[in-house]
Design a protein around this motif. Structure first.
Motif, PDB file in Angstrom:
ATOM      1  N   THR A  78      73.866  28.095   4.035  1.00 20.32           N
ATOM      2  CA  THR A  78      74.871  27.286   4.729  1.00 20.32           C
ATOM      3  C   THR A  78      76.272  27.885   4.614  1.00 20.32           C
ATOM      4  OG1 THR A  78      75.158  25.896   2.755  1.00 20.32           O
ATOM      5  CG2 THR A  78      73.583  25.138   4.422  1.00 20.32           C
ATOM      6  N   GLY A  79      76.541  28.630   3.532  1.00 20.33           N
ATOM      7  CA  GLY A  79      77.865  29.206   3.336  1.00 20.33           C
ATOM      8  C   GLY A  79      78.339  30.067   4.502  1.00 20.33           C
ATOM      9  N   PRO A  80      77.620  31.160   4.835  1.00 24.45           N
ATOM     10  CA  PRO A  80      78.067  32.008   5.951  1.00 24.45           C
ATOM     11  C   PRO A  80      77.967  31.314   7.305  1.00 24.45           C
ATOM     12  CG  PRO A  80      75.934  32.737   5.123  1.00 24.45           C
ATOM     13  CD  PRO A  80      76.466  31.730   4.144  1.00 24.45           C
ATOM     14  N   LEU A  81      76.990  30.416   7.458  1.00 15.33           N
ATOM     15  CA  LEU A  81      76.869  29.688   8.726  1.00 15.33           C
ATOM     16  C   LEU A  81      78.106  28.829   8.968  1.00 15.33           C
ATOM     17  CD1 LEU A  81      75.130  28.880  11.163  1.00 15.33           C
ATOM     18  CD2 LEU A  81      74.119  27.087   9.746  1.00 15.33           C
ATOM     19  N   LEU A  82      78.526  28.094   7.940  1.00 10.81           N
ATOM     20  CA  LEU A  82      79.706  27.254   8.070  1.00 10.81           C
ATOM     21  C   LEU A  82      80.978  28.091   8.130  1.00 10.81           C
ATOM     22  CD1 LEU A  82      78.752  24.396   5.562  1.00 10.81           C
ATOM     23  CD2 LEU A  82      78.798  24.267   8.049  1.00 10.81           C
ATOM     24  N   SER A  83      80.996  29.232   7.417  1.00  9.86           N
ATOM     25  CA  SER A  83      82.163  30.115   7.473  1.00  9.86           C
ATOM     26  C   SER A  83      82.417  30.582   8.893  1.00  9.86           C
ATOM     27  CB  SER A  83      81.956  31.339   6.560  1.00  9.86           C
ATOM     28  OG  SER A  83      81.840  30.963   5.219  1.00  9.86           O
ATOM     29  N   THR A  84      81.355  31.003   9.558  1.00  6.36           N
ATOM     30  CA  THR A  84      81.487  31.462  10.946  1.00  6.36           C
ATOM     31  C   THR A  84      81.926  30.322  11.855  1.00  6.36           C
ATOM     32  OG1 THR A  84      79.738  33.102  10.568  1.00  6.36           O
ATOM     33  CG2 THR A  84      80.269  32.575  12.850  1.00  6.36           C
ATOM     34  N   THR A  85      81.357  29.137  11.639  1.00  5.00           N
ATOM     35  CA  THR A  85      81.738  27.973  12.449  1.00  5.00           C
ATOM     36  C   THR A  85      83.206  27.631  12.254  1.00  5.00           C
ATOM     37  OG1 THR A  85      79.491  27.092  12.250  1.00  5.00           O
ATOM     38  CG2 THR A  85      81.217  25.561  12.945  1.00  5.00           C
ATOM     39  N   SER A 124      84.711  27.160   2.953  1.00  4.82           N
ATOM     40  CA  SER A 124      86.121  26.757   2.876  1.00  4.82           C
ATOM     41  C   SER A 124      86.974  27.854   2.258  1.00  4.82           C
ATOM     42  CB  SER A 124      86.253  25.463   2.066  1.00  4.82           C
ATOM     43  OG  SER A 124      85.558  24.400   2.686  1.00  4.82           O
ATOM     44  N   TYR A 125      86.534  28.405   1.111  1.00  8.26           N
ATOM     45  CA  TYR A 125      87.389  29.417   0.487  1.00  8.26           C
ATOM     46  C   TYR A 125      87.366  30.729   1.264  1.00  8.26           C
ATOM     47  CZ  TYR A 125      83.447  31.557  -2.253  1.00  8.26           C
ATOM     48  OH  TYR A 125      82.297  32.183  -2.672  1.00  8.26           O
ATOM     49  N   THR A 126      86.275  30.987   2.021  1.00  8.45           N
ATOM     50  CA  THR A 126      86.239  32.206   2.836  1.00  8.45           C
ATOM     51  C   THR A 126      87.290  32.148   3.937  1.00  8.45           C
ATOM     52  OG1 THR A 126      83.876  32.565   2.399  1.00  8.45           O
ATOM     53  CG2 THR A 126      84.820  33.660   4.335  1.00  8.45           C
ATOM     54  N   VAL A 127      87.321  31.049   4.681  1.00 10.14           N
ATOM     55  CA  VAL A 127      88.289  30.909   5.772  1.00 10.14           C
ATOM     56  C   VAL A 127      89.701  30.730   5.216  1.00 10.14           C
ATOM     57  CG1 VAL A 127      88.941  29.478   7.750  1.00 10.14           C
ATOM     58  CG2 VAL A 127      86.535  29.972   7.308  1.00 10.14           C
ATOM     59  N   VAL A 152      82.278  39.295   8.499  1.00 14.01           N
ATOM     60  CA  VAL A 152      82.250  39.486   7.048  1.00 14.01           C
ATOM     61  C   VAL A 152      81.340  38.486   6.342  1.00 14.01           C
ATOM     62  CG1 VAL A 152      83.656  39.469   4.944  1.00 14.01           C
ATOM     63  CG2 VAL A 152      84.554  40.510   7.029  1.00 14.01           C
ATOM     64  N   ALA A 153      81.412  37.215   6.723  1.00 14.01           N
ATOM     65  CA  ALA A 153      80.658  36.176   6.006  1.00 14.01           C
ATOM     66  C   ALA A 153      79.152  36.437   5.995  1.00 14.01           C
ATOM     67  CB  ALA A 153      80.977  34.801   6.599  1.00 14.01           C
ATOM     68  N   PRO A 154      78.521  36.703   7.154  1.00 11.49           N
ATOM     69  CA  PRO A 154      77.075  37.002   7.108  1.00 11.49           C
ATOM     70  C   PRO A 154      76.780  38.332   6.410  1.00 11.49           C
ATOM     71  CG  PRO A 154      77.750  36.352   9.322  1.00 11.49           C
ATOM     72  CD  PRO A 154      79.000  36.630   8.541  1.00 11.49           C
ATOM     73  N   ALA A 155      77.630  39.349   6.640  1.00  7.50           N
ATOM     74  CA  ALA A 155      77.383  40.660   6.036  1.00  7.50           C
ATOM     75  C   ALA A 155      77.422  40.604   4.523  1.00  7.50           C
ATOM     76  CB  ALA A 155      78.409  41.673   6.556  1.00  7.50           C
ATOM     77  N   ARG A 156      78.206  39.682   3.969  1.00  7.76           N
ATOM     78  CA  ARG A 156      78.288  39.538   2.506  1.00  7.76           C
ATOM     79  C   ARG A 156      76.945  39.178   1.884  1.00  7.76           C
ATOM     80  NH1 ARG A 156      82.251  35.663  -0.148  1.00  7.76           N
ATOM     81  NH2 ARG A 156      81.511  36.830  -1.949  1.00  7.76           N
ATOM     82  N   GLU A 157      76.039  38.602   2.693  1.00 10.08           N
ATOM     83  CA  GLU A 157      74.753  38.178   2.152  1.00 10.08           C
ATOM     84  C   GLU A 157      73.891  39.352   1.704  1.00 10.08           C
ATOM     85  OE1 GLU A 157      74.138  34.607   1.755  1.00 10.08           O
ATOM     86  OE2 GLU A 157      76.228  35.160   1.950  1.00 10.08           O
ATOM     87  N   VAL A 158      74.285  40.575   2.061  1.00  9.99           N
ATOM     88  CA  VAL A 158      73.589  41.752   1.544  1.00  9.99           C
ATOM     89  C   VAL A 158      73.610  41.742   0.021  1.00  9.99           C
ATOM     90  CG1 VAL A 158      73.632  44.277   1.421  1.00  9.99           C
ATOM     91  CG2 VAL A 158      74.047  43.132   3.595  1.00  9.99           C
ATOM     92  N   SER A 159      74.663  41.201  -0.568  1.00  2.00           N
ATOM     93  CA  SER A 159      74.760  41.140  -2.027  1.00  2.00           C
ATOM     94  C   SER A 159      73.640  40.296  -2.615  1.00  2.00           C
ATOM     95  CB  SER A 159      76.118  40.563  -2.438  1.00  2.00           C
ATOM     96  OG  SER A 159      76.255  39.225  -2.003  1.00  2.00           O
ATOM     97  N   VAL A 160      73.262  39.220  -1.920  1.00  2.00           N
ATOM     98  CA  VAL A 160      72.177  38.365  -2.408  1.00  2.00           C
ATOM     99  C   VAL A 160      70.862  39.133  -2.359  1.00  2.00           C
ATOM    100  CG1 VAL A 160      70.979  36.180  -2.096  1.00  2.00           C
ATOM    101  CG2 VAL A 160      73.405  36.343  -1.556  1.00  2.00           C
TER     102      VAL A 160
END
Length: 285
Positions: A100-107, A162-165, A241-249
């Protein structure tokens, strides 16, 4: 997505995976967060002073307000996620938060920052999020306190978004130096968690005696991972950036299979490959 932005995000992913492996090995709590935050403040103090003296950034009411805000948002994320983990529903809380983090970040980036998302970008982001969700266990039925776990997971995801945006606006519009933005977050955690650290000082000494190297690695790589992301956000849209960060996971989960012998390597490699497809679509979008 530019090569420079992708490079920063991928380097951040490696740093993020590295410090998460050590966190998992130590298996600490709020006292560990305080320990590595203190060391991070000391390690990055010379750079913070250098940026203030040489770059002379503007510290007006808006800049200070956003730096205080990031302290609250990041601390809220850490504390809420830990509370969710104490419910023993890690297999649901963690993937829910990461999906939900990157999904909401993009939204939020589209609604708040006015960014534009193409169909290919949305498809690539969706594939990455789905692959990460499945890679970390998916939604397993029969988990206790299902609604509570979902609440904690979605809540943590809200903090991520929230903190991403919030931070993206601070570093790209208000021109707060990325290192100082993260430095404020670490310093804030040191102050707020000090009472907890005092109560658990015996446990902290145990961590230091048995995991000194790990604590120092976390203190170095945890801020560096997010500083690299913040620098990427100065010239790269959040929607990238938000979805691409998921590479870390993905790297963290694979490291768990290989280094920590957690098993399921081939299944995890399969989902990681699907996430890579999503990454390619996102980068070329």
């Amino acid at each position: 997505m530019s090569i420079a932005g992708l490079t920063l995000v991928l380097l951040a992913a490696v740093c993020h995976a590295t410090w998460n492996v050590f966190v998992k090995r130590i298996n600490g709590g709020a006292e560990l967060i305080w320990m590595f935050s203190v060391i991070s403040v000391l390690i990055y103090l010379p750079l913070a002073i250098w940026i203030i003296v040489v770059q002379r950034p503007v510290f007006g009411p808006w800049q200070i307000g956003f730096m205080l805000g990031t302290v609250a948002l990041h601390l809220g994320y850490f504390l809420l996620l830990q509370t969710g983990y104490r419910k023993d529903d890690l297999s649901l809380v963690y993937p829910t938060a990461r999906a939900t983090g990157p999904l909401l970040s993009t939204t939020f980036a589209v609604l708040v920052l006015g960014e534009i998302v193409t169909f290919q970008m949305a498809l690539g982001a969706g594939i990455i999020i789905f692959a990460v969700l499945m890679l970390t266990g998916g939604f397993k039925m029969g988990v206790r306190n299902l609604s509570a776990s979902l609440m904690f997971g979605v809540g943590a995801g809200m903090f991520i978004a929230s903190y991403t945006v919030w931070d993206a606006y601070a570093v790209s519009v208000l021109l707060v130096p990325p290192l100082l933005m993260d430095y404020a977050s670490n310093l804030g955690r040191v102050v707020v968690l000090a009472p907890v650290a005092h109560r658990r000082r015996a446990l902290m000494w145990q961590h230091w005696a048995h995991h000194r190297t790990g604590v120092i690695v976390i203190a170095m790589f945890s801020p560096l991972a997010y500083i690299l992301v913040l620098y990427a956000l100065t010239f790269t849209p959040v929607a990238y950036v938000a979805p691409a960060r998921e590479v870390s996971v993905i790297l963290t989960v694979l490291a768990g299979s290989i280094l920590l012998r957690e098993g399921d390597l081939y299944e995890r490699l399969g989902w990681a490959s699907i996430a890579l497809v999503g990454m390619i679509l996102l980068v070329l979008g």
